[in-house]
Design a protein around this motif. Sequence first.
Motif, PDB file in Angstrom:
ATOM      1  N   LEU A 184      -4.848  -1.561   5.839  1.00  0.00           N
ATOM      2  CA  LEU A 184      -5.260  -0.163   5.729  1.00  0.00           C
ATOM      3  C   LEU A 184      -5.763   0.390   7.061  1.00  0.00           C
ATOM      4  CD1 LEU A 184      -5.513   2.081   3.637  1.00  0.00           C
ATOM      5  CD2 LEU A 184      -7.827   1.291   3.151  1.00  0.00           C
ATOM      6  N   ILE A 185      -6.336  -0.462   7.896  1.00  0.00           N
ATOM      7  CA  ILE A 185      -6.849   0.005   9.187  1.00  0.00           C
ATOM      8  C   ILE A 185      -5.717   0.554  10.050  1.00  0.00           C
ATOM      9  CG2 ILE A 185      -7.823  -0.753  11.385  1.00  0.00           C
ATOM     10  CD1 ILE A 185      -9.696  -2.553   9.861  1.00  0.00           C
TER      11      ILE A 185
ATOM     12  N   LEU B  81       0.822  -1.207   0.000  1.00  0.00           N
ATOM     13  CA  LEU B  81       0.000   0.000   0.000  1.00  0.00           C
ATOM     14  C   LEU B  81       0.858   1.260   0.000  1.00  0.00           C
ATOM     15  CD1 LEU B  81      -2.709  -1.084   2.607  1.00  0.00           C
ATOM     16  CD2 LEU B  81      -3.063  -0.787   0.156  1.00  0.00           C
ATOM     17  N   PHE B  82       1.955   1.236   0.749  1.00  0.00           N
ATOM     18  CA  PHE B  82       2.832   2.406   0.856  1.00  0.00           C
ATOM     19  C   PHE B  82       3.547   2.694  -0.463  1.00  0.00           C
ATOM     20  CE2 PHE B  82       6.745   4.645   1.885  1.00  0.00           C
ATOM     21  CZ  PHE B  82       6.316   5.615   2.776  1.00  0.00           C
ATOM     22  N   THR B  83       3.999   1.630  -1.123  1.00  0.00           N
ATOM     23  CA  THR B  83       4.761   1.803  -2.372  1.00  0.00           C
ATOM     24  C   THR B  83       3.881   1.699  -3.610  1.00  0.00           C
ATOM     25  OG1 THR B  83       5.294  -0.573  -2.432  1.00  0.00           O
ATOM     26  CG2 THR B  83       6.858   0.890  -1.299  1.00  0.00           C
ATOM     27  N   THR B  84       2.577   1.521  -3.411  1.00  0.00           N
ATOM     28  CA  THR B  84       1.626   1.367  -4.520  1.00  0.00           C
ATOM     29  C   THR B  84       2.061   0.222  -5.440  1.00  0.00           C
ATOM     30  OG1 THR B  84       1.436   3.780  -4.420  1.00  0.00           O
ATOM     31  CG2 THR B  84       0.234   2.689  -6.158  1.00  0.00           C
ATOM     32  N   THR B  85       2.376  -0.928  -4.823  1.00  0.00           N
ATOM     33  CA  THR B  85       2.817  -2.120  -5.552  1.00  0.00           C
ATOM     34  C   THR B  85       1.747  -3.196  -5.418  1.00  0.00           C
ATOM     35  OG1 THR B  85       5.101  -1.550  -4.949  1.00  0.00           O
ATOM     36  CG2 THR B  85       4.710  -3.748  -5.886  1.00  0.00           C
TER      37      THR B  85
ATOM     38  N   LEU C 127       2.980   8.467   7.798  1.00  0.00           N
ATOM     39  CA  LEU C 127       2.261   8.909   6.601  1.00  0.00           C
ATOM     40  C   LEU C 127       1.469  10.169   6.929  1.00  0.00           C
ATOM     41  CD1 LEU C 127       0.765   5.583   5.162  1.00  0.00           C
ATOM     42  CD2 LEU C 127       2.241   7.156   3.914  1.00  0.00           C
ATOM     43  N   LYS C 128       1.480  11.107   6.012  1.00  0.00           N
ATOM     44  CA  LYS C 128       0.671  12.302   6.180  1.00  0.00           C
ATOM     45  C   LYS C 128      -0.538  12.323   5.258  1.00  0.00           C
ATOM     46  CE  LYS C 128       4.475  15.214   7.813  1.00  0.00           C
ATOM     47  NZ  LYS C 128       5.276  16.463   7.594  1.00  0.00           N
ATOM     48  N   THR C 129      -0.477  11.506   4.233  1.00  0.00           N
ATOM     49  CA  THR C 129      -1.601  11.419   3.303  1.00  0.00           C
ATOM     50  C   THR C 129      -1.682  10.014   2.743  1.00  0.00           C
ATOM     51  OG1 THR C 129      -2.609  12.393   1.312  1.00  0.00           O
ATOM     52  CG2 THR C 129      -0.212  12.121   1.321  1.00  0.00           C
ATOM     53  N   LEU C 130      -2.852   9.611   2.316  1.00  0.00           N
ATOM     54  CA  LEU C 130      -3.034   8.279   1.747  1.00  0.00           C
ATOM     55  C   LEU C 130      -2.417   8.201   0.361  1.00  0.00           C
ATOM     56  CD1 LEU C 130      -6.776   7.620   2.692  1.00  0.00           C
ATOM     57  CD2 LEU C 130      -4.754   6.744   3.864  1.00  0.00           C
TER      58      LEU C 130
END
Length: 419
Positions: free
Chosen positions: A247-248, A124-128, A187-190
């Motif tokens: 994500l939670i 989720l963090f790296t959009t992989t 993280l500051k933004t999704l």
Amino acid sequence: MRQLTIKIPKGNKKKVQDAIEKFKGKNTIDISSESEDVFMVYLPNQEVNNFLKEIDEFEEPEITLIPRGVITLYPPASESPDQVADVKPKSSLEIYLGGIQSVGSMFGLIGYSFVAGIIVWIGLFTTTSYLLVAAMLVAPFAGPAMNAALATAAGKGSLLKSSLMRYAVAIVTGIIASFLLTLLFPLKTLTPLMEEVSQVSKFALFLPLVSGFAGAINICQSERDSLVSGAAVGILVAASLAPPVGLIGAGLYMMDWQVVFSSLYRILLQLLGIHLAATLVFYFYGKVTPNGVRFLRGGKKTGLITTMVVVLGIGAMMYWQFRQPPFLRKASMNTELAEVLGSELNKIPNIKVLNKDVTFTNVKRNNKSIANFEATILKTDTIISSEELKDGIIQHLKKNMKYSYDDIYEVYQIHVVTD
């Protein structure tokens, strides 16, 4: 076919032989001694449970069941292909005992859940996207979900409680792993993938129903009759569980309650949908019922109450979903609104629509969810300026777009290009 070895006290040999013949046993071997009768027999899968019930009256027989498919060949030789192709579902006894055996250790459950939480957070963090698939492979959600359904079908309250407890432990562990990583790497933004995963479709119920059906079918079928591996079915069960679990943790750190609540909604809906579909398959196809499994002392009341709670729970969640637009339907509303956008753009003369899209964000304006209507337009009229054309398109859309949803704040991004 299944191989069984049966040891009983002397004096029941004829009765056992009659039971073997009654339940279509083949290639029976009698290795009796002076003190006891011992038989090695091969039975069709579905007859194992009924056969064991038949011989249970013979002074507590000792039984060894090998839960593996066996090919039996017997005269006439011309029927051998049909004998090999005769593949039946597992007996209800084997389905139930197999579910209990698959419980595994608590250390493994927590360990795999923690690893799955780490993998899904990195994805989720790296959009992989492929890391989300890897997390689905590792996440141990399928076992507790299937065992809970088995417990409901069999009316076994103790197994139901332990399965739900393990299910909760797995989910909480994944959430903790995600939260800790977000704490270490704030993280500051999704990310865009987080935004996408956080959105729920109005078709969200279909996936758990299909997953529960496929998972239960895979457990009921014999290994030679299964066209899909257990790992693949496990991925299907975890497909919509691992991403929202990861994500939670991020949502809790960022205090983005819309993300947290939508993810919790999906997780609970998955549990209920999987449970209902799998319970029905186990009960009607696998014949796992309170009175249908040897050794089992289940209660019909337990299964009935649990099923009613699940059905009412699904009904309440569906009612909430369709009473709260667009909070829990953003993923499907994107497509529906994109169709409306395309239909209105096609009515405007002197343009060609190159691309169109509608996306929701988790940001609100005037207490309404923001929907971004975006389109790339090719200008075919060289007389009108790009800015005039852009303003005219936006005014046309604001005036003419009709859809059945309220509580949407519209913003527009119209890109005008020329050839």
